[in-house]
Design a protein around this motif. Structure first.
Motif, PDB file in Angstrom:
ATOM      1  N   LYS A   1       0.918   4.111  -6.272  1.00  0.00           N
ATOM      2  CA  LYS A   1       1.324   3.357  -7.112  1.00  0.00           C
ATOM      3  C   LYS A   1       0.599   2.037  -7.297  1.00  0.00           C
ATOM      4  CE  LYS A   1       4.312   1.970 -10.172  1.00  0.00           C
ATOM      5  NZ  LYS A   1       4.558   2.679 -11.414  1.00  0.00           N
ATOM      6  N   TYR A   2      -0.164   1.928  -8.534  1.00  0.00           N
ATOM      7  CA  TYR A   2      -0.960   0.927  -9.036  1.00  0.00           C
ATOM      8  C   TYR A   2      -0.396  -0.058  -9.929  1.00  0.00           C
ATOM      9  CZ  TYR A   2      -4.066   4.784  -7.536  1.00  0.00           C
ATOM     10  OH  TYR A   2      -4.538   5.988  -6.912  1.00  0.00           O
ATOM     11  N   PHE A   3      -0.700  -1.517  -9.740  1.00  0.00           N
ATOM     12  CA  PHE A   3      -0.328  -2.308 -10.601  1.00  0.00           C
ATOM     13  C   PHE A   3      -1.820  -2.861 -11.129  1.00  0.00           C
ATOM     14  CE2 PHE A   3       3.633  -1.766  -8.340  1.00  0.00           C
ATOM     15  CZ  PHE A   3       4.614  -1.431  -9.366  1.00  0.00           C
TER      16      PHE A   3
ATOM     17  N   PRO B   1       5.640   7.162  -9.986  1.00  0.00           N
ATOM     18  CA  PRO B   1       4.241   7.103  -9.038  1.00  0.00           C
ATOM     19  C   PRO B   1       2.978   7.089 -10.188  1.00  0.00           C
ATOM     20  CG  PRO B   1       5.269   9.403  -8.824  1.00  0.00           C
ATOM     21  CD  PRO B   1       6.207   8.653  -9.639  1.00  0.00           C
ATOM     22  N   SER B   2       1.855   6.466  -9.675  1.00  0.00           N
ATOM     23  CA  SER B   2       0.670   6.761 -10.461  1.00  0.00           C
ATOM     24  C   SER B   2       0.263   8.119 -10.325  1.00  0.00           C
ATOM     25  CB  SER B   2      -0.226   5.547 -10.035  1.00  0.00           C
ATOM     26  OG  SER B   2       0.457   4.348 -10.206  1.00  0.00           O
TER      27      SER B   2
ATOM     28  N   ARG C   1      -0.925  -2.442   3.704  1.00  0.00           N
ATOM     29  CA  ARG C   1      -1.705  -2.217   2.432  1.00  0.00           C
ATOM     30  C   ARG C   1      -1.571  -0.714   1.754  1.00  0.00           C
ATOM     31  NH1 ARG C   1      -7.296  -4.465   2.106  1.00  0.00           N
ATOM     32  NH2 ARG C   1      -7.086  -6.847   2.931  1.00  0.00           N
TER      33      ARG C   1
ATOM     34  N   ARG D   1      -1.280   3.322  -1.384  1.00  0.00           N
ATOM     35  CA  ARG D   1      -2.205   4.173  -1.594  1.00  0.00           C
ATOM     36  C   ARG D   1      -2.399   5.662  -0.722  1.00  0.00           C
ATOM     37  NH1 ARG D   1      -6.710   0.282  -0.803  1.00  0.00           N
ATOM     38  NH2 ARG D   1      -5.572  -1.490  -1.133  1.00  0.00           N
TER      39      ARG D   1
ATOM     40  N   GLY E   1       4.317  -7.070   0.408  1.00  0.00           N
ATOM     41  CA  GLY E   1       3.498  -6.580  -0.537  1.00  0.00           C
ATOM     42  C   GLY E   1       2.799  -5.418   0.201  1.00  0.00           C
TER      43      GLY E   1
ATOM     44  N   ARG F   1      -5.169  -3.708 -10.794  1.00  0.00           N
ATOM     45  CA  ARG F   1      -6.130  -3.631  -9.730  1.00  0.00           C
ATOM     46  C   ARG F   1      -5.532  -3.588  -8.211  1.00  0.00           C
ATOM     47  NH1 ARG F   1      -9.452  -8.845 -11.368  1.00  0.00           N
ATOM     48  NH2 ARG F   1     -10.010  -7.945 -13.549  1.00  0.00           N
ATOM     49  N   PHE F   2      -4.315  -4.022  -8.392  1.00  0.00           N
ATOM     50  CA  PHE F   2      -3.395  -3.978  -7.053  1.00  0.00           C
ATOM     51  C   PHE F   2      -2.786  -2.590  -6.719  1.00  0.00           C
ATOM     52  CE2 PHE F   2       0.683  -4.907  -5.196  1.00  0.00           C
ATOM     53  CZ  PHE F   2       0.180  -5.007  -4.045  1.00  0.00           C
ATOM     54  N   SER F   3      -3.168  -2.206  -5.729  1.00  0.00           N
ATOM     55  CA  SER F   3      -2.338  -0.676  -5.398  1.00  0.00           C
ATOM     56  C   SER F   3      -1.299  -1.234  -4.359  1.00  0.00           C
ATOM     57  CB  SER F   3      -3.474   0.249  -4.685  1.00  0.00           C
ATOM     58  OG  SER F   3      -4.244  -0.320  -4.199  1.00  0.00           O
TER      59      SER F   3
END
Lengths: 222, 229, 236
Positions: free
Chosen positions: C9-11, C53-54, C205, C18, C37, C13-15
């Motif tokens: 799931k990405y927002f 989900p991305s 992360r 992953r 986060g 540049r921020f994932s």
């Protein structure tokens, strides 16, 4: 069907208890009437021809306020999350919310209309059924797309500010026809001419009601 | 399509466009006859009208891409929809700027609430709303989906807007009327401009789309590198 | 029961997540740890169907001993620090409203009983606005368990609860776990998580940095791991 009713009843119950949006909508509607009364001072002699426009501006503004409040309240405590997790098509939420918004708006419209009769010195009797029909269809068209767009707007960074910006361009056909229809009833009394604006508003309501119902699922997210 | 064939295609299209634009200028300013009542002023018509039609073509592309996105949920369609909306707004702004330039000397008013000009204005507002919605949603999946829904609504709204204002104009006639007919001698210039505008739109659309896919790629790279965290 | 494959799931540049792979077995109690986060909430929201989900897939499979698949809309209870309660409705009205939406038949007595069970007896007919934060969270527990869901997704469920409230929630969760319900809980408190769960996962992360059954290590060993992967530098 039960669920649509449950959502409607819940909104009604909260509104009866707090009267938050109702008071705001009503007050705003009346303020708009007063402001326009001054803004149109130079048209004093022909003020009656401006009444339909003023009325619908008041309805649209107060309606926007109500729609905004409706979804903002759902966001408050993550209630929308709860609604999204129910085992039913999310279109049900759309229908329940549209129903609630329509009923609130119609009540406010009725009161604002009574005020406008006083402020603009109008007398209506025989026109009432026609006006009721116009108000009903126009309001339904407004809330049909307004409910969808309000669900979109509250989930953006701009929150409630965004709704009027995206709603008014879309709603233009309804406003144009509603104003015209109201004008026909109040100022020309040529009731045959009503058919066209009422048809356009009905088509609008059906088309956008269906699209919104089908696509609501996709826009609603917490 | 491979990278090299894509850029070769863009280069060819660019050259065609450049030649086409020169031809269009020639046709509009030299070849086309001088209009009898409005004089040279009427020549703005060769840019005003094609810009409007081209803008609407772009919105139609946005509509199809939005619909496809709702069905396929593929980012490709979202990129296309965004590119088409931006370019459509640009063409519509051209219409709205050339409109008053034409209207003031011809009819002595800056703005006429003529159905076509009004439609252009409303369309412009609708798609500015579209771009606004995109700007204020962060989650990319949601942004794509919500704007696709709005794109569908906006385009389906257009005929109703058009019908409403046409009818509204009928009961509130204005001073100006929109002449429908085009003299046969003016047609070649008009259709040349029309075609060139469409090519311009396609060229811009390709470039904008490419830019958007580059920015997607950059996003991906930055994500991989974790620079944002 | 749930098979997560390549979930991202990405927002921008921020994932947030992953390429996460995770298999959740029926009846498991997973405690999800990680820094702010790290992707805990995002994962729970994706599982609950609250967000898309991305890339990657979440597959809900059949429930053991039952012909039906896990349906994220009707078989999941979701409890987070947001209570999903209407402040201007009473406790009764809130629960009745959600029961209607979830197709559960509950009469007045059932509702009173359920509210009593979360320690709010006698205050059923008061608007939730008058409740303290902890009391609201108690009612939220009753709401999340209204349909006795097969799976519970819990996002920092202890937020706002006092000692007895926490004990209540622990009891309720342990009971659900004992009855074979599946639980996934995002939590910061290593001890509480260790106590309740039978599988410990640390996200770092947006990926699973650590994933082990509780039986394989002691609380002290886990704490060590936790300090390494799941605490913010500022906390340490």
């Amino acid at each position: 069907m039960n669920k649509i009713w449950a959502i409607f009843r819940k909104d009604l119950l909260i509104e009866l208890r707090t009267k938050d949006s109702f008071n705001a909508m009503l007050f705003f509607g009346i303020v708009v009437l007063v402001i326009f009364n001054f803004a149109m001072e130079s048209l004093r002699s022909s003020i009656h021809s401006a009444v339909p426009g003023v009325l619908w501006v008041a309805f649209a503004f107060s309606g926007t306020l109500g729609l905004n409040r409706m979804f903002a309240a759902e966001k408050e405590n993550g209630c929308l999350q709860g609604l999204l997790m129910i085992p039913a098509d999310r279109g049900v939420i759309y229908l329940g919310k549209t129903l609630a918004a329509t009923v609130f708006m119609l009540i406010v419209e009725f009161i604002v209309f009574v005020f406008s009769l006083v402020f603009f010195n109008l007398t209506v009797w025989a026109e009432i059924p026609y006006l009721a029909l116009i108000f009903f269809i126009g309001t339904l068209g407004f809330t049909a797309v307004g409910t969808l767009l309000s669900a979109i707007a509250v989930n953006t960074r701009m929150r409630e500010v965004l709704l009027p910006l995206i709603l008014f361009p879309v709603i233009l056909p309804v406003l144009v026809n509603a104003v015209e229809a109201t004008n026909i009833v109040l100022n020309t009394a040529d009731y045959h001419a009503l058919k066209l604006p009422l048809t356009v508003m009905t088509v609008f309501t059906i088309v956008f009601g269906t699209i919104s119902y089908l696509l609501f699922e996709h826009v609603l997210e917490d | 399509m491979s990278e090299s064939s894509r850029s070769r295609m863009d280069a060819v299209l660019g050259v065609v466009l450049l030649l086409g634009m020169m031809l269009a200028l020639y046709m509009a300013f030299i070849e086309a006859p001088r209009e009898q009542t409005m004089g040279d002023l009427q020549r703005i018509f060769y840019f005003h009208v094609p810009a409007g039609i081209t803008g609407i073509t772009a919105f139609a592309i946005n509509f199809v891409a939005s619909l496809m996105f709702v069905i396929r949920k593929n980012r490709w369609w979202d990129n296309l929809a965004l590119s088409a909306a931006e370019i459509g707004v640009m063409f519509l702004v051209m219409v709205l700027v050339t409109g008053p330039i034409w209207a003031k000397p011809a009819w002595f008013v800056w703005w006429t609430w003529s159905p076509r000009l009004t439609l252009s204005l409303v369309l412009c507002l609708l798609y500015v709303s579209y771009l606004l919605i995109r700007k204020y949603i962060e989650d990319p999946e949601r942004k794509a989906m919500v704007s696709a829904v709005f794109g569908i609504i906006a385009f389906m709204d257009a005929p109703l807007v058009w019908f409403s204002i046409r009818w509204w104009r009928d009961i509130h006639p204005s001073l100006t009327s929109e002449s429908g007919g085009l003299a046969p001698e003016m047609r070649p210039a008009f259709f040349t401009c029309m075609a060139v505008f469409q090519v311009l739109m396609i060229y811009l659309l390709r470039r904008r789309f490419y830019l958007e896919s580059l920015s997607n790629e950059l996003e991906l790279i930055e994500r991989e590198a974790g620079t944002a965290r | 029961m749930i098979q997560i494959r390549g979930l991202s799931k990405y927002f921008g540049r921020f994932s947030a997540l992953r390429n996460l792979d995770l298999a959740v077995r029926q009846g498991e109690f997973i405690a999800l740890f990680g820094r702010n986060g790290a992707g805990k909430s995002t994962l729970l929201r994706l599982l609950a169907g609250l967000s898309r989900p991305s890339s990657g897939t979440i597959q809900y499979s059949r429930l053991a001993g039952s012909p039906k698949r896990l349906n994220p809309r009707s078989d999941i209870g979701y409890l987070s620090h947001l209570t999903s309660l209407y402040l201007d409705l009473t406790a009764m009205e809130n629960l009745r409203f959600y029961a209607q939406l979830m197709d559960i038949q509950l009469d007045e007595e059932d509702l009173v009983q359920r509210i009593g069970r979360v320690g709010l007896a006698g205050r059923e007919r008061e608007p939730v606005r008058n409740y303290s934060r902890g009391m609201q969270q108690r009612l939220a527990i009753a709401r999340a368990f209204l349909h006795d869901p097969e799976m519970l997704l819990l996002d920092e469920p202890f937020t706002g609860l006092d000692q007895s409230g926490s004990d209540l929630l622990k009891r309720v969760l342990a009971d659900a776990h004992a009855r074979g319900k599946t639980c996934i809980m995002a939590i910061h408190d290593a001890q509480v998580g260790y106590e309740l769960a039978d599988r410990l996962v640390i996200l770092e992360r947006g990926a699973a940095a650590f994933d082990t059954p509780k039986s394989s290590l002691s609380l002290a060993e886990f704490r060590e791991q936790y300090m390494k992967n799941a605490t913010d530098l500022t906390d340490a």
